[in-house]
Design a protein around this motif. Structure first.
Motif, PDB file in Angstrom:
ATOM      1  N   UNK B  58      39.735  45.634  43.369  1.00  0.00           N
ATOM      2  CA  UNK B  58      40.129  45.586  41.962  1.00  0.00           C
ATOM      3  C   UNK B  58      41.428  44.821  41.748  1.00  0.00           C
ATOM      4  N   UNK B  59      41.404  43.968  40.744  1.00  0.00           N
ATOM      5  CA  UNK B  59      42.609  43.242  40.358  1.00  0.00           C
ATOM      6  C   UNK B  59      43.541  44.148  39.539  1.00  0.00           C
ATOM      7  N   UNK B  60      42.972  45.131  38.860  1.00  0.00           N
ATOM      8  CA  UNK B  60      43.738  46.007  37.975  1.00  0.00           C
ATOM      9  C   UNK B  60      43.383  47.464  38.275  1.00  0.00           C
ATOM     10  N   UNK B  61      44.336  48.363  38.057  1.00  0.00           N
ATOM     11  CA  UNK B  61      44.002  49.778  38.182  1.00  0.00           C
ATOM     12  C   UNK B  61      43.454  50.279  36.841  1.00  0.00           C
ATOM     13  N   UNK B  62      43.103  51.557  36.773  1.00  0.00           N
ATOM     14  CA  UNK B  62      42.404  52.055  35.582  1.00  0.00           C
ATOM     15  C   UNK B  62      43.268  51.904  34.333  1.00  0.00           C
ATOM     16  N   UNK B  75      33.263  39.935  38.057  1.00  0.00           N
ATOM     17  CA  UNK B  75      34.069  39.287  39.098  1.00  0.00           C
ATOM     18  C   UNK B  75      35.501  39.014  38.640  1.00  0.00           C
ATOM     19  N   UNK B  76      35.698  38.785  37.332  1.00  0.00           N
ATOM     20  CA  UNK B  76      37.052  38.536  36.829  1.00  0.00           C
ATOM     21  C   UNK B  76      37.959  39.743  37.003  1.00  0.00           C
ATOM     22  N   UNK B  77      37.358  40.891  37.203  1.00  0.00           N
ATOM     23  CA  UNK B  77      38.130  42.127  37.338  1.00  0.00           C
ATOM     24  C   UNK B  77      38.453  42.415  38.806  1.00  0.00           C
ATOM     25  N   UNK B  78      37.999  41.526  39.687  1.00  0.00           N
ATOM     26  CA  UNK B  78      38.144  41.765  41.130  1.00  0.00           C
ATOM     27  C   UNK B  78      38.694  40.529  41.836  1.00  0.00           C
ATOM     28  N   UNK B  79      39.365  40.766  42.967  1.00  0.00           N
ATOM     29  CA  UNK B  79      39.807  39.666  43.831  1.00  0.00           C
ATOM     30  C   UNK B  79      38.612  39.231  44.693  1.00  0.00           C
ATOM     31  N   UNK B  80      37.679  38.503  44.077  1.00  0.00           N
ATOM     32  CA  UNK B  80      36.489  38.079  44.802  1.00  0.00           C
ATOM     33  C   UNK B  80      36.871  37.156  45.962  1.00  0.00           C
ATOM     34  N   UNK B  84      35.638  37.729  49.745  1.00  0.00           N
ATOM     35  CA  UNK B  84      34.987  36.679  50.539  1.00  0.00           C
ATOM     36  C   UNK B  84      35.727  36.470  51.865  1.00  0.00           C
ATOM     37  N   UNK B  85      37.034  36.419  51.754  1.00  0.00           N
ATOM     38  CA  UNK B  85      37.865  36.210  52.948  1.00  0.00           C
ATOM     39  C   UNK B  85      37.649  37.347  53.954  1.00  0.00           C
ATOM     40  N   UNK B  86      37.625  38.579  53.446  1.00  0.00           N
ATOM     41  CA  UNK B  86      37.448  39.723  54.339  1.00  0.00           C
ATOM     42  C   UNK B  86      36.053  39.718  54.963  1.00  0.00           C
ATOM     43  N   UNK B  87      35.034  39.316  54.195  1.00  0.00           N
ATOM     44  CA  UNK B  87      33.686  39.234  54.765  1.00  0.00           C
ATOM     45  C   UNK B  87      33.646  38.173  55.868  1.00  0.00           C
TER      46      UNK B  87
END
Lengths: 315, 315
Positions: B58-62, B75-80, B84-87
């Motif tokens: 998550x890019x933002x908390x609740x 996807x805009x709400x996440x560090x996609x 990807x890098x971690x995968x």
């Protein structure tokens, strides 16, 4: 990824991001890393420079560390593999999600998204601890103040800014001494530049005299040509001479006295900057001290690092 | 790193770690990802299998999300990029420091060190969202239950385990519908296997009858040869036939009815497992349901995934 693979990856960067110039500033706690970094970021401009501290890769939080035999200085206390990985990612132009250690609570907190800009300055206790981490940097610096000076700086800072009492800081320094000797100081021999700010032992300068700087410039990178301005014996406040480092290896030693005059220092600064292929404007406002004063030795140190950053950018 | 570079990196893994077999299980909230994953980890053994959920980037908390126009499905709400890098890191045998989102508090917490074992099962809302993330997997699954079944599962789970009221869950489902359609469901067409657990529309099975499974086996990977056991028209509870998927592409459709007998299912299981070059022992105890019951369709689904994991290991 072995050292060689990292070097290949860096010279053939992925399409994801342009390859930034990477500078390491290593040294023990309160050795002056943040002061040096801050001046460089101001000179470069924060829009072109990412500065980060790599002391947050803790394996344990403060509470978990209570029962453990090592201090945060020990690689065993840190995810060094993740630090290496993050340095590789930054060096190849990719963002990282950097862990964050909260000094106030002693807890590991929400990580932080960090993107590399054109220049990346990495300061910390252990950025030069492994072959792989070292391979990520274009230029590496080790800050090596005399131990009594560093202890004084640490007491002053930790009491003023982190709410500790002097005896607590002294006890912590003693507790960390073995790990400092085992893990922090060995990084000195891997640095391209070793910087020592200190009073001059053989002089009795009045209190308030700025510290002198001794810069060991190792031939591991190409330094600006300075012999033509410093060979002259007239200079009493700045010297350049070849010495043997403590391990016997030859190194250029640049000494800038704390009482160097701004005019004299200006000649050296011009010589450093003139050596760049791209004659861009020389940065202003270097040498600012945390107390608001100005130090010629700090200004020269910062300018030499800026020289290397720009030179690395030019390839 | 582009798709091709990732494929090259995976086929020439760095010395750092052996290349694990990577399985993606994608699907909407409460689609059954965790149930499917848990059975696979038990069958493989947790000492050989790393399971992780990639819904924590998550890019933002609740609290930060309150003023924002998108749901966590976007996807805009996440560090996609970091996902990807971690995968990629896991796929090349390297550890990651995975972010952690605390569902209880809605805050981002201390990250977690995750090392890839021989098999890595990645479940989540968006593991197949990009070309780069998809390139990291040997096998990919999309869970595609009928929407009314999924809504029922989500209400049951969120009320029982996360302390919500039914009307809250229904409102959240409605709020997420646009993002589900825009970001979650399009992953279906990128999966090697699409799994749909559902009651059979044309039958009126008594309540309590296990759900049937419909598995779309896309020719993007090599599936076990099953025509020799399923071509026979005697089978009333299991079928294999070629159909056109909703986008017109041909696909093998394996249907296992909820009322399939264990003996009949055993014949299919043996045929699946016999197709492996390395005739290792067939795993036991598959098909366990969260309520303690057993489902033949779930057992078959798990076995086909295990087949692919072992086959990928054999190269």
């Amino acid at each position: 990824m072995p050292d060689k693979a990292m070097r290949i990856a860096r010279s053939h960067p992925p399409a994801a991001g342009a390859r930034p110039v990477m500078l390491a500033i290593a040294g023990d706690s309160a050795a002056g890393k943040t002061t040096l970094t801050r001046g460089l970021v101001e000179a470069i401009g924060p829009e072109r420079c990412t500065a980060l501290c790599v002391d947050d890769y803790h394996r344990y939080d403060r509470e978990q560390r209570l029962g453990l035999p090592f201090t945060p200085l020990s690689p065993d206390c840190n995810y060094i593999d993740i630090m290496e990985q993050h340095l590789q990612l930054l060096a190849t132009g990719q963002p990282i999600l950097k862990p964050v250690y909260d000094h106030a609570t002693g807890q590991l907190a929400r990580p932080e998204y960090v993107e590399p800009k054109q220049f990346v300055i990495v300061e910390g206790l252990l950025p030069l601890t492994s072959k792989l981490s070292r391979a990520c940097f274009d230029v590496s610096v080790f800050l090596d103040p005399p131990e009594d000076i560093r202890r004084g700086w640490k007491i002053a800072r930790d009491c003023a800014k982190r709410g500790y009492r002097e005896e607590q800081v002294l006890a912590e320094l003693d507790r960390r001494e073995d790990d400092s000797a085992a893990y922090i100081r060995p990084q000195r021999r891997h640095a391209d530049i070793v910087v020592r700010f200190s009073p001059i032992a053989t002089r009795n300068d009045p209190p308030g005299t700025p510290l002198s700087a001794e810069l060991l410039l190792r031939p591991t990178i190409r330094h600006p040509a300075l012999t033509h301005v410093l060979s002259d014996e007239d200079h009493t406040t700045m010297h350049l001479k070849i010495i043997r480092d403590s391990d016997g290896t030859p190194v250029d030693c640049l000494h800038v006295h704390g009482h160097a005059e701004a005019e004299e220092s200006r000649v050296l600064e011009k010589a450093i900057w003139a050596d760049l292929a791209d004659r861009r404007e020389m940065p202003e406002g270097l040498g600012a001290l945390p107390d608001g004063g100005r130090s010629e030795p700090l200004a020269i140190t910062q300018l030499i690092l800026l020289y290397h950053l720009v030179a690395a950018l030019q390839g």
